[in-house]
Design a protein around this motif. Sequence first.
Motif, short mmCIF file in Angstrom:
data_model
loop_
_atom_site.label_atom_id
_atom_site.label_comp_id
_atom_site.label_asym_id
_atom_site.label_seq_id
_atom_site.Cartn_x
_atom_site.Cartn_y
_atom_site.Cartn_z
N ALA A 23 48.38 38.01 29.30
CA ALA A 23 46.96 38.21 29.59
C ALA A 23 46.75 39.63 30.10
CB ALA A 23 46.48 37.21 30.63
N VAL A 24 45.68 40.25 29.63
CA VAL A 24 45.37 41.64 29.99
C VAL A 24 43.98 41.69 30.62
CG1 VAL A 24 45.03 44.00 29.15
CG2 VAL A 24 46.77 42.52 28.10
N GLY A 25 43.89 42.32 31.79
CA GLY A 25 42.62 42.60 32.44
C GLY A 25 42.46 44.10 32.58
N ALA A 26 41.24 44.55 32.83
CA ALA A 26 40.96 45.98 32.97
C ALA A 26 40.27 46.23 34.30
CB ALA A 26 40.09 46.48 31.81
N THR A 27 40.66 47.30 34.97
CA THR A 27 40.20 47.55 36.34
C THR A 27 38.70 47.74 36.45
OG1 THR A 27 40.66 49.92 36.04
CG2 THR A 27 42.39 48.58 37.04
N LYS A 28 38.06 48.33 35.42
CA LYS A 28 36.63 48.63 35.48
C LYS A 28 35.82 47.73 34.56
CE LYS A 28 37.44 53.50 36.66
NZ LYS A 28 37.19 54.91 36.26
N ASP A 29 36.31 46.55 34.29
CA ASP A 29 35.65 45.64 33.37
C ASP A 29 34.47 44.95 34.07
OD1 ASP A 29 34.92 43.74 31.49
OD2 ASP A 29 36.98 43.36 30.87
N HIS A 30 33.24 45.21 33.61
CA HIS A 30 32.05 44.57 34.16
C HIS A 30 31.70 43.30 33.40
CE1 HIS A 30 30.85 47.98 36.79
NE2 HIS A 30 31.45 48.71 35.87
N VAL A 31 32.29 43.10 32.24
CA VAL A 31 31.98 41.94 31.41
C VAL A 31 32.91 40.78 31.73
CG1 VAL A 31 31.77 41.09 29.04
CG2 VAL A 31 31.11 43.44 29.59
N ALA A 32 34.20 41.06 31.83
CA ALA A 32 35.21 40.06 32.18
C ALA A 32 36.04 40.64 33.33
CB ALA A 32 36.09 39.72 30.98
N PRO A 33 35.56 40.55 34.57
CA PRO A 33 36.28 41.15 35.70
C PRO A 33 37.72 40.67 35.75
CG PRO A 33 34.12 40.37 36.39
CD PRO A 33 34.33 39.87 34.99
N TRP A 34 38.62 41.60 36.07
CA TRP A 34 40.04 41.28 35.92
C TRP A 34 40.47 40.12 36.81
CZ3 TRP A 34 43.99 41.29 39.45
CH2 TRP A 34 43.81 41.98 40.67
N LYS A 35 39.85 39.96 37.98
CA LYS A 35 40.23 38.84 38.85
C LYS A 35 39.83 37.50 38.24
CE LYS A 35 40.33 41.40 43.20
NZ LYS A 35 39.83 41.50 44.59
N SER A 36 38.80 37.52 37.40
CA SER A 36 38.43 36.31 36.68
C SER A 36 39.41 36.04 35.54
CB SER A 36 37.01 36.46 36.13
OG SER A 36 36.59 35.29 35.46
N VAL A 37 39.80 37.09 34.82
CA VAL A 37 40.80 36.96 33.75
C VAL A 37 42.13 36.46 34.33
CG1 VAL A 37 42.13 38.24 32.02
CG2 VAL A 37 39.70 38.76 32.37
N TYR A 38 42.45 36.91 35.53
CA TYR A 38 43.72 36.58 36.19
C TYR A 38 43.88 35.07 36.42
CZ TYR A 38 47.35 36.85 39.85
OH TYR A 38 48.49 36.71 40.60
N LYS A 39 42.78 34.34 36.47
CA LYS A 39 42.82 32.92 36.80
C LYS A 39 43.60 32.09 35.79
CE LYS A 39 38.59 32.76 39.55
NZ LYS A 39 37.27 32.11 39.71
N ILE A 40 43.84 32.63 34.60
CA ILE A 40 44.63 31.89 33.60
C ILE A 40 46.00 31.53 34.16
CG2 ILE A 40 45.60 33.98 32.54
CD1 ILE A 40 44.50 30.78 30.69
N ARG A 41 46.47 32.29 35.13
CA ARG A 41 47.81 32.03 35.70
C ARG A 41 47.90 30.68 36.39
NH1 ARG A 41 51.31 36.68 37.21
NH2 ARG A 41 51.67 35.59 39.17
N ARG A 42 46.80 30.16 36.89
CA ARG A 42 46.86 28.87 37.58
C ARG A 42 46.28 27.72 36.78
NH1 ARG A 42 42.05 27.19 39.32
NH2 ARG A 42 40.36 28.68 39.68
N LEU A 43 45.75 28.01 35.59
CA LEU A 43 45.07 26.97 34.82
C LEU A 43 45.96 26.30 33.78
CD1 LEU A 43 41.61 28.69 34.20
CD2 LEU A 43 42.10 26.81 35.76
N THR A 44 47.07 26.93 33.41
CA THR A 44 47.92 26.38 32.37
C THR A 44 49.27 25.94 32.94
OG1 THR A 44 49.05 28.42 31.74
CG2 THR A 44 46.86 28.04 30.79
#
Length: 581
Positions: A460-481
Amino acid sequence: MDDSSLFAESKAIDRLLHAFIGYGTGGNSPAAFIQAYTDWVSHAVMAPGKHAELAKNISRNLLRYGVYCSRTITNQNPEPVIAPLPQDIRFRNEEWGRFPFNLAYQWFLLYEQWWHYATTDIPGVSPRNENIVSFCARQILDLMSPSNIPWLNPEVIKKTLETGGKNFLDGLENWREDAQRMLNGDPPVGSENYKVGENLAVTPGKVIYRNRLIELIQYAPTTERTYKEPVLIVPAWIMKYYILDLSPHNSLARYLVEQGHTVFMISWLNPDSKDRNLGMQDYLRLGVTEALDAISAIVPDAPAIHGVGYCLGGTLLSIAAAAMARNEDKRLATISLFAAQTDFKEAGELMLFINESQLTFLEDLMWEQGYLDATQMSGAFMMLRSKDLLWSRIVREYMLGERSSMNDLMAWNADTTRMPYRMHSQYLRSLFLNNDLAEGRFEVDDSPIFLRDIRIPIFAVGATKDHVAPWKSVYKIRRLTSSAEITFLLTSGGHNAGIISEPGHPRRSYQINTRYGQDRNYSPDDWLNIAPRHEGSWWPAWSQWLRDHSSAEQSSPPPLGAPDSGYPQLCDAPGTYIYQR
């Protein structure tokens, strides 16, 4: 007239009214903003403690500002009272440090800070309404910034003196040209230098499958041997797919082919009113599922397939992976998710536009025309970054009279698409508003799917300045699977530029860390402290990960298409859907 007919007629009247209002508000519900304002002001008037705090703040700042003014006038060159936020570039020019411009921008920043305090931490205000009021206050303040006022902006004054006012004439011509292009529905100035099939989306390949929703592209191999596991890329349908196949030097598709992978790419239909009833299930079945069927027929000896999803395409790929896991379909070897969310509870400031009132207005607007137009989507994204995307552009192009040079990413961004009524309504309501996917309520084929059923490796890849998919939201995949191996990578840049980060791209860096099995699942902030930082593009790190999860033995490239299995070569890449307007 029976009761059901009367109800349908009255509902249609309401929808038409909402759609009419929505055309003027960009799909935003006035009721939502009134509700938020009422919540804020009714609680603010009953917060004497907050009043005292604000009075103390303004008294202290007035005193500090007065001292700053007196020292400035007496040429003591004092330290600024307040510094702009790191992402605020409006006052970086050294001219802003000179009298009297320093007084103007310092006063503005103090005023901006006070309004931030005034619109936040009011006891009793719901977090969503507080965010809406604070957001609206920022929009108004951004409008009032001294950088937007010609006689208060030292850069504009200097340019005016140097050119004798020609900058405003040039700016007027720029505005006229932009307005004419907007009325004609033409792309912005400079886009004519970037053309699909000529210098964009030119990686060689063939369209080997087409249905009413997708064209499937198979790229031609460039190596004598290829990995046995092919790669399927599922791009977002909100824009054209070729952000992942831009110019030859920054094409992710070309990069993967050159690394020895057999690459397939989905190119989505640009829907219109006749496609209004295409839903999420159609995008899953006609998109991911039928693409996997085609790949399995063309590369029948492949042990499995590497799935790659970008933005909404990553969300759809996650849904497909969970459904496949439920059905014991083992065709996916891994999934890679780029700036893709699966938990939308904290999906950033875009959530300001997603509540029941907003969705009702947006749905009625889409119901009337059958789709959501790109111009109606772009308004929300522009508001999220109004300093950068709106006001700075107005200053540069209409006050300074300077044109920004167009690049391939900007040209792609102007090549917009639409989204069908049913699908976008389901997506916003089920995923964004109700968070059904993360909470186990999202259904595929009338049965709920669960992300925890996914057990294959994830990158999973997040981006530091992402306003559309904030990286901390993308990061949540780590606890969902339930995956025994989840690699998370955080790259510098935003939602688009952070992903299109080819080797050699200047000023790029990333952090990466892999969690295995029952390893500690760090919080995002703790992860930042433990994940090692690397300079340069993240593509080679991901390429190495793909190699590590592919068969060691390579084989000859498969043919382009499989006519005997019903997948002939239909036309050259980039296909036909990409040209739809």
